[in-house]
Design a protein around this motif. Structure first.
Motif, short mmCIF file in Angstrom:
data_model
loop_
_atom_site.label_atom_id
_atom_site.label_comp_id
_atom_site.label_asym_id
_atom_site.label_seq_id
_atom_site.Cartn_x
_atom_site.Cartn_y
_atom_site.Cartn_z
N LYS A 30 0.83 -1.20 0.00
CA LYS A 30 0.00 0.00 0.00
C LYS A 30 0.87 1.26 0.00
O LYS A 30 1.81 1.37 0.77
N ASN A 31 0.53 2.19 -0.86
CA ASN A 31 1.18 3.50 -0.95
C ASN A 31 2.67 3.41 -1.26
O ASN A 31 3.44 4.27 -0.84
N MET A 32 3.08 2.37 -1.98
CA MET A 32 4.49 2.23 -2.33
C MET A 32 4.63 2.12 -3.84
O MET A 32 3.70 1.74 -4.54
N VAL A 33 5.81 2.47 -4.32
CA VAL A 33 6.11 2.45 -5.75
C VAL A 33 7.35 1.58 -5.95
O VAL A 33 8.32 1.67 -5.20
N TRP A 34 7.33 0.74 -6.98
CA TRP A 34 8.46 -0.12 -7.30
C TRP A 34 9.49 0.66 -8.11
O TRP A 34 9.16 1.27 -9.12
N ILE A 35 10.73 0.67 -7.64
CA ILE A 35 11.85 1.26 -8.39
C ILE A 35 12.62 0.08 -8.97
O ILE A 35 13.16 -0.74 -8.21
N PRO A 36 12.66 -0.05 -10.30
CA PRO A 36 13.32 -1.22 -10.89
C PRO A 36 14.84 -1.19 -10.69
O PRO A 36 15.43 -0.13 -10.46
N ALA A 37 15.45 -2.36 -10.80
CA ALA A 37 16.91 -2.48 -10.71
C ALA A 37 17.54 -1.61 -11.79
O ALA A 37 16.94 -1.35 -12.84
N GLY A 38 18.73 -1.17 -11.53
CA GLY A 38 19.42 -0.34 -12.52
C GLY A 38 20.87 -0.10 -12.13
O GLY A 38 21.40 -0.75 -11.23
N HIS A 39 21.49 0.81 -12.84
CA HIS A 39 22.89 1.16 -12.62
C HIS A 39 22.99 2.67 -12.41
O HIS A 39 22.16 3.43 -12.91
N PHE A 40 24.02 3.10 -11.69
CA PHE A 40 24.29 4.52 -11.52
C PHE A 40 25.79 4.71 -11.37
O PHE A 40 26.53 3.77 -11.13
N LEU A 41 26.23 5.94 -11.57
CA LEU A 41 27.64 6.28 -11.38
C LEU A 41 27.82 6.78 -9.96
O LEU A 41 27.16 7.72 -9.53
N MET A 42 28.72 6.14 -9.23
CA MET A 42 28.96 6.48 -7.83
C MET A 42 30.35 7.11 -7.71
O MET A 42 31.30 6.66 -8.35
N GLY A 43 30.44 8.15 -6.89
CA GLY A 43 31.72 8.78 -6.66
C GLY A 43 31.82 10.13 -7.33
O GLY A 43 30.89 10.60 -7.98
N SER A 44 32.97 10.75 -7.16
CA SER A 44 33.20 12.07 -7.73
C SER A 44 34.69 12.27 -7.94
O SER A 44 35.51 11.76 -7.18
N GLU A 45 35.02 13.01 -8.96
CA GLU A 45 36.41 13.40 -9.20
C GLU A 45 36.62 14.86 -8.79
O GLU A 45 37.70 15.39 -8.92
N ASP A 46 35.54 15.50 -8.29
CA ASP A 46 35.56 16.95 -8.08
C ASP A 46 35.83 17.39 -6.64
O ASP A 46 36.06 18.57 -6.41
N PHE A 47 35.77 16.49 -5.66
CA PHE A 47 35.85 16.94 -4.28
C PHE A 47 36.99 16.26 -3.55
O PHE A 47 38.14 16.59 -3.75
N TYR A 48 36.70 15.30 -2.69
CA TYR A 48 37.72 14.65 -1.87
C TYR A 48 38.28 13.43 -2.59
O TYR A 48 37.54 12.70 -3.26
N PRO A 49 39.58 13.15 -2.44
CA PRO A 49 40.19 12.01 -3.13
C PRO A 49 39.50 10.69 -2.84
O PRO A 49 39.38 9.84 -3.72
N GLU A 50 39.02 10.49 -1.60
CA GLU A 50 38.39 9.21 -1.25
C GLU A 50 37.03 9.01 -1.91
O GLU A 50 36.45 7.94 -1.83
N TRP A 63 11.14 -1.29 -3.20
CA TRP A 63 9.92 -0.54 -2.97
C TRP A 63 10.26 0.71 -2.17
O TRP A 63 11.07 0.66 -1.25
N VAL A 64 9.67 1.84 -2.53
CA VAL A 64 9.80 3.06 -1.74
C VAL A 64 8.41 3.63 -1.50
O VAL A 64 7.49 3.41 -2.30
N ASP A 65 8.27 4.36 -0.42
CA ASP A 65 6.99 5.00 -0.15
C ASP A 65 6.73 6.08 -1.19
O ASP A 65 7.63 6.78 -1.62
N HIS A 66 5.47 6.19 -1.58
CA HIS A 66 5.06 7.16 -2.58
C HIS A 66 5.13 8.57 -2.01
O HIS A 66 5.25 9.54 -2.75
N HIS A 67 5.07 8.72 -0.70
CA HIS A 67 5.11 10.03 -0.05
C HIS A 67 5.99 9.92 1.19
O HIS A 67 6.28 8.83 1.67
N PRO A 68 6.46 11.04 1.73
CA PRO A 68 7.26 10.97 2.95
C PRO A 68 6.51 10.25 4.07
O PRO A 68 5.31 10.42 4.24
N VAL A 69 7.23 9.46 4.82
CA VAL A 69 6.64 8.70 5.92
C VAL A 69 6.53 9.60 7.15
O VAL A 69 7.50 10.24 7.53
N THR A 70 5.36 9.62 7.76
CA THR A 70 5.18 10.43 8.96
C THR A 70 5.67 9.66 10.18
O THR A 70 5.86 8.44 10.13
#
Length: 131
Positions: A30-50, A63-70
Motif C-alpha cells: 500500500k502507498n508504495m512504488v516499485w523502483i526497478p533495478a538499474g545502474h548509476f555512477l557512484m563517486g566524484s572526481e571533483d571533491f575529496y580524493p576518497e 519498494w519506496v513510499d510514494h510520499h514521505p513517511v510520517t
C-alpha cells in the motif's frame, strides 16, 4: 499520479512499475512504488580524493513510499513488524577494535582510526578563546 490515485486497491494492481513485483501478500504494498533495478555512477572526481574514482554500481529493485513517511506511520510500522533501526543497535565491537564499551552503545558514532584521520584532515582549524 496523485497520492490518492495510488492508494486504492485497483490502482495498486495496475501500477506499471510494480507489475511482477509484489509484496509477501502477493499484492503491491500500500502507498508504495516499485523502483526497478538499474545502474548509476557512484563517486566524484571533483571533491575529496576518497570519493573517487567514479565507478558504475548496480542496485537491486526496491519498494519506496510514494510520499514521505510520517512519525505516526513509522511508529505503526515498528509496532507491526518489530523493526529495530540502526540507531537503536549497538555497534559490533569486532568491527571497532580498541573502542571502549562506553562508545559501543546504541545511537553512538564510532570511527576507525583511518576514518577519523581522514575526517580530521578535512576539518577547519579551530581557535579556542577562553578565560
Amino acid at each position: 499520479m496523485a497520492r490518492s490515485d495510488r492508494s486504492s486497491p485497483a490502482a495498486r494492481e495496475t501500477i506499471p512499475e510494480a507489475k511482477g513485483h509484489r509484496g509477501a501478500s502477493g499484492r503491491s504494498p500500500k502507498n508504495m512504488v516499485w523502483i526497478p533495478a538499474g545502474h548509476f555512477l557512484m563517486g566524484s572526481e571533483d571533491f575529496y580524493p576518497e570519493e573517487g574514482p567514479v565507478h558504475r554500481r548496480a542496485v537491486q529493485g526496491l519498494w519506496v513510499d510514494h510520499h514521505p513517511v510520517t512519525n505516526a506511520e513509522f511508529r505503526r510500522f515498528v509496532k507491526d513488524t518489530g523493526h529495530v533501526t540502526t540507531a537503536e543497535t549497538a555497534p559490533d565491537a569486532a568491527e571497532y577494535p580498541g573502542a571502549s564499551d562506553d562508545q559501543l552503545v546504541p545511537g553512538s558514532l564510532v570511527f576507525t582510526p583511518a576514518q577519523w584521520s581522514g575526517a580530521a584532515a578535512r576539518l577547519p582549524a579551530v581557535v579556542v578563546v577562553g578565560p
